[in-house]
Design a protein around this motif. Sequence first.
Motif, PDB file in Angstrom:
ATOM      1  N   MET A 121       0.829  -1.203   0.000  1.00 41.93           N
ATOM      2  CA  MET A 121       0.000   0.000   0.000  1.00 41.93           C
ATOM      3  C   MET A 121       0.865   1.255   0.000  1.00 41.93           C
ATOM      4  SD  MET A 121      -3.447  -0.552   2.246  1.00 41.93           S
ATOM      5  CE  MET A 121      -2.760  -1.252   3.748  1.00 41.93           C
ATOM      6  N   ALA A 122       1.931   1.242   0.807  1.00 43.23           N
ATOM      7  CA  ALA A 122       2.819   2.401   0.856  1.00 43.23           C
ATOM      8  C   ALA A 122       3.499   2.624  -0.490  1.00 43.23           C
ATOM      9  CB  ALA A 122       3.863   2.206   1.958  1.00 43.23           C
ATOM     10  N   PHE A 123       3.883   1.527  -1.142  1.00 39.34           N
ATOM     11  CA  PHE A 123       4.508   1.649  -2.462  1.00 39.34           C
ATOM     12  C   PHE A 123       3.539   2.282  -3.456  1.00 39.34           C
ATOM     13  CE2 PHE A 123       5.278  -0.033  -6.720  1.00 39.34           C
ATOM     14  CZ  PHE A 123       6.613   0.300  -6.908  1.00 39.34           C
ATOM     15  N   ALA A 124       2.309   1.779  -3.500  1.00 39.96           N
ATOM     16  CA  ALA A 124       1.325   2.317  -4.443  1.00 39.96           C
ATOM     17  C   ALA A 124       1.016   3.777  -4.156  1.00 39.96           C
ATOM     18  CB  ALA A 124       0.050   1.480  -4.398  1.00 39.96           C
ATOM     19  N   HIS A 125       0.945   4.123  -2.877  1.00 44.42           N
ATOM     20  CA  HIS A 125       0.603   5.501  -2.509  1.00 44.42           C
ATOM     21  C   HIS A 125       1.646   6.498  -2.992  1.00 44.42           C
ATOM     22  CE1 HIS A 125      -0.076   9.017   0.144  1.00 44.42           C
ATOM     23  NE2 HIS A 125      -1.343   8.650   0.028  1.00 44.42           N
ATOM     24  N   MET A 126       2.875   6.060  -3.229  1.00 43.82           N
ATOM     25  CA  MET A 126       3.934   6.969  -3.673  1.00 43.82           C
ATOM     26  C   MET A 126       3.660   7.552  -5.046  1.00 43.82           C
ATOM     27  SD  MET A 126       6.149   7.516  -1.348  1.00 43.82           S
ATOM     28  CE  MET A 126       7.451   8.270  -2.327  1.00 43.82           C
ATOM     29  N   VAL A 127       2.677   7.021  -5.773  1.00 49.24           N
ATOM     30  CA  VAL A 127       2.329   7.606  -7.064  1.00 49.24           C
ATOM     31  C   VAL A 127       1.858   9.048  -6.897  1.00 49.24           C
ATOM     32  CG1 VAL A 127      -0.105   6.888  -7.096  1.00 49.24           C
ATOM     33  CG2 VAL A 127       1.155   7.122  -9.256  1.00 49.24           C
ATOM     34  N   TYR A 128       1.270   9.376  -5.740  1.00 49.08           N
ATOM     35  CA  TYR A 128       0.792  10.743  -5.511  1.00 49.08           C
ATOM     36  C   TYR A 128       1.935  11.736  -5.284  1.00 49.08           C
ATOM     37  CZ  TYR A 128      -3.993   8.925  -4.982  1.00 49.08           C
ATOM     38  OH  TYR A 128      -5.205   8.325  -5.188  1.00 49.08           O
ATOM     39  N   PRO A 129       2.738  11.581  -4.211  1.00 51.39           N
ATOM     40  CA  PRO A 129       3.747  12.610  -3.951  1.00 51.39           C
ATOM     41  C   PRO A 129       4.869  12.658  -4.971  1.00 51.39           C
ATOM     42  CG  PRO A 129       4.048  10.780  -2.435  1.00 51.39           C
ATOM     43  CD  PRO A 129       2.756  10.532  -3.169  1.00 51.39           C
ATOM     44  N   THR A 130       5.151  11.548  -5.668  1.00 50.75           N
ATOM     45  CA  THR A 130       6.288  11.545  -6.590  1.00 50.75           C
ATOM     46  C   THR A 130       5.940  12.005  -7.991  1.00 50.75           C
ATOM     47  OG1 THR A 130       5.930   9.209  -7.130  1.00 50.75           O
ATOM     48  CG2 THR A 130       7.454   9.697  -5.331  1.00 50.75           C
ATOM     49  N   THR A 131       4.679  11.854  -8.406  1.00 51.14           N
ATOM     50  CA  THR A 131       4.373  12.157  -9.817  1.00 51.14           C
ATOM     51  C   THR A 131       3.115  12.976 -10.048  1.00 51.14           C
ATOM     52  OG1 THR A 131       3.110  10.085 -10.135  1.00 51.14           O
ATOM     53  CG2 THR A 131       5.496  10.010 -10.546  1.00 51.14           C
ATOM     54  N   PHE A 132       2.227  13.126  -9.059  1.00 54.98           N
ATOM     55  CA  PHE A 132       0.916  13.682  -9.377  1.00 54.98           C
ATOM     56  C   PHE A 132       0.990  15.093  -9.951  1.00 54.98           C
ATOM     57  CE2 PHE A 132      -2.695  16.346  -8.122  1.00 54.98           C
ATOM     58  CZ  PHE A 132      -3.669  15.766  -8.924  1.00 54.98           C
ATOM     59  N   VAL A 133       1.754  15.977  -9.313  1.00 61.81           N
ATOM     60  CA  VAL A 133       1.790  17.372  -9.765  1.00 61.81           C
ATOM     61  C   VAL A 133       2.340  17.457 -11.187  1.00 61.81           C
ATOM     62  CG1 VAL A 133       2.787  19.648  -9.345  1.00 61.81           C
ATOM     63  CG2 VAL A 133       1.948  18.293  -7.431  1.00 61.81           C
ATOM     64  N   SER A 147       9.143   3.204   4.371  1.00 62.46           N
ATOM     65  CA  SER A 147      10.241   3.975   3.802  1.00 62.46           C
ATOM     66  C   SER A 147      10.915   3.219   2.666  1.00 62.46           C
ATOM     67  CB  SER A 147      11.261   4.314   4.890  1.00 62.46           C
ATOM     68  OG  SER A 147      10.678   5.102   5.898  1.00 62.46           O
ATOM     69  N   ILE A 148      11.105   1.905   2.857  1.00 60.66           N
ATOM     70  CA  ILE A 148      11.659   1.098   1.767  1.00 60.66           C
ATOM     71  C   ILE A 148      10.735   1.168   0.551  1.00 60.66           C
ATOM     72  CG2 ILE A 148      12.296  -1.226   1.036  1.00 60.66           C
ATOM     73  CD1 ILE A 148      12.970  -1.821   3.967  1.00 60.66           C
ATOM     74  N   ALA A 149       9.439   1.028   0.819  1.00 55.86           N
ATOM     75  CA  ALA A 149       8.467   1.143  -0.271  1.00 55.86           C
ATOM     76  C   ALA A 149       8.544   2.518  -0.916  1.00 55.86           C
ATOM     77  CB  ALA A 149       7.056   0.888   0.262  1.00 55.86           C
ATOM     78  N   GLY A 150       8.747   3.543  -0.087  1.00 62.08           N
ATOM     79  CA  GLY A 150       8.857   4.897  -0.620  1.00 62.08           C
ATOM     80  C   GLY A 150      10.075   5.087  -1.495  1.00 62.08           C
ATOM     81  N   ILE A 151      11.201   4.496  -1.076  1.00 58.89           N
ATOM     82  CA  ILE A 151      12.415   4.590  -1.889  1.00 58.89           C
ATOM     83  C   ILE A 151      12.188   3.926  -3.241  1.00 58.89           C
ATOM     84  CG2 ILE A 151      14.819   3.860  -2.059  1.00 58.89           C
ATOM     85  CD1 ILE A 151      14.920   4.062   1.033  1.00 58.89           C
ATOM     86  N   LEU A 152      11.610   2.735  -3.215  1.00 66.25           N
ATOM     87  CA  LEU A 152      11.333   2.035  -4.467  1.00 66.25           C
ATOM     88  C   LEU A 152      10.329   2.805  -5.328  1.00 66.25           C
ATOM     89  CD1 LEU A 152      11.102  -1.645  -3.158  1.00 66.25           C
ATOM     90  CD2 LEU A 152      13.009  -0.569  -4.366  1.00 66.25           C
ATOM     91  N   GLY A 153       9.273   3.324  -4.669  1.00 65.23           N
ATOM     92  CA  GLY A 153       8.276   4.085  -5.407  1.00 65.23           C
ATOM     93  C   GLY A 153       8.857   5.348  -6.014  1.00 65.23           C
ATOM     94  N   ALA A 154       9.777   5.986  -5.265  1.00 68.23           N
ATOM     95  CA  ALA A 154      10.405   7.209  -5.767  1.00 68.23           C
ATOM     96  C   ALA A 154      11.312   6.935  -6.954  1.00 68.23           C
ATOM     97  CB  ALA A 154      11.202   7.876  -4.648  1.00 68.23           C
TER      98      ALA A 154
END
Length: 441
Positions: A233-245, A356-363
């Motif tokens: 879920m954390a990995f998928a959620h990174m689509v917002y802060p990393t790419t939405f704007v 955070s690991i998910a966030g790094i991968l998502g980023a």
Amino acid sequence: MDTAAPKGPRRAALAFIFVTVLIDIMAFGLIIPVLPHLVESFLHGDIAAAARWYTGFASVFMAMQFVFTPVQGTLSDRFGRRPVILLSNLGLGLDFAMMALVNSLPLLFIGRVISGITSASFSTANAYLADITPPEKRAQAFGMIGMAFGLGFIIAPFVGGHLGAIDVRLPFWAAVGMCLANFVYGYFVLPESLPPEKRTKRFDWSHANPIGSLMLLRRYPQVLGLAGVLFLMAFAHMVYPTTFVLYADYRFGWGSDMAGNTLALVGLLAAIVQGALIKRIVGRLGERRALLCGMAFGALGFALYALAPTGYWFWAMMPVASLWGVATPAAQAMLTHAVDPREQGRLQGAIASLSSIAGILGALVFPSILVAVADSGRHDAIAGATFWTASIVVAIGGLLAWRVSSHLPVITTRAPAAATIEPAVVSEADELRVQPVQRAD
């Protein structure tokens, strides 16, 4: 700053932490619509280059979260939740001031490093909730924190987007004021939730490092699979802060003000779901079914986002996607039932480390996908590749949740005395017991 407050009603303590999280998330929300554009301004409007730089920004932020959330969680188990939350708020405010003043990308990058360190207290706030809330009410309590996030994103991105239209650095100064106000509020009002007799006896670096914190999950095999669900879920959620704007700029031609309006609508829907609906949904379906339903709506919502041909179609899909918000509080509540009360800070630190690991991968993954889309020049359904990826990840998480959640402990009204888990502040906790769980020592 470590003075413990007298025990008080659960609702009062919950209100304190609700306001603290609300102010903190508003400070973050103020800069979300403008930070990518600030990066873009240093690169003469090159969206692809901005996405590449922003990949580094997001990656280092999540790397700092990975390292420092278990440190803060373990510190809060040893010294209490209050001082950790307060020092984090103070440091974050000073860091936003630095970011408002810098005039180069490397210095802004350093500011993002410091933000990752000082913003690692959300796991401590979750541990605070576990301290003050009886097990059968934790899904609702975590939903209230979700509501704080939602309310913060109703107001802050809207204000931040319009402040950014005046001056791209103005939202950073507003965030400084919010963080310092939060520190002052907490210093005078926020009570301690973990009394000295319930704290760990010493600070152990073997537990505070990220790898050591993740080892906690191995001691509770029942929660390891559900922790994997939270990771996805954390990995998928990174689509917002990393790419939405940048995605909205590329596909819909939106500026910071429109992006801020959209994030405000996301926040409004999140507040409705997690503040008003979570209690009813969990009460009717139970935590497990609520989790599974939330994951199903999340996968569907991301797919609909990917298909949206215009910004207005994107808005129309938001009510469906917002029901994903049911999943996280339900999952967090199920996890807290299975862990000793003296280790709630470590549990939240371990979960945050996984996030955070998910966030790094998502980023790394999501901006790279957006770069490929921007380089291709496509504006059809393929342009929504970042959201297609998020949809697939959430669907996999839903399947994993279905498989593992049936093995987690269930709440009962009676249990042997040895299985008692009593929250630190809640007077009515004597009425609640949890089934014992197996711990792999």
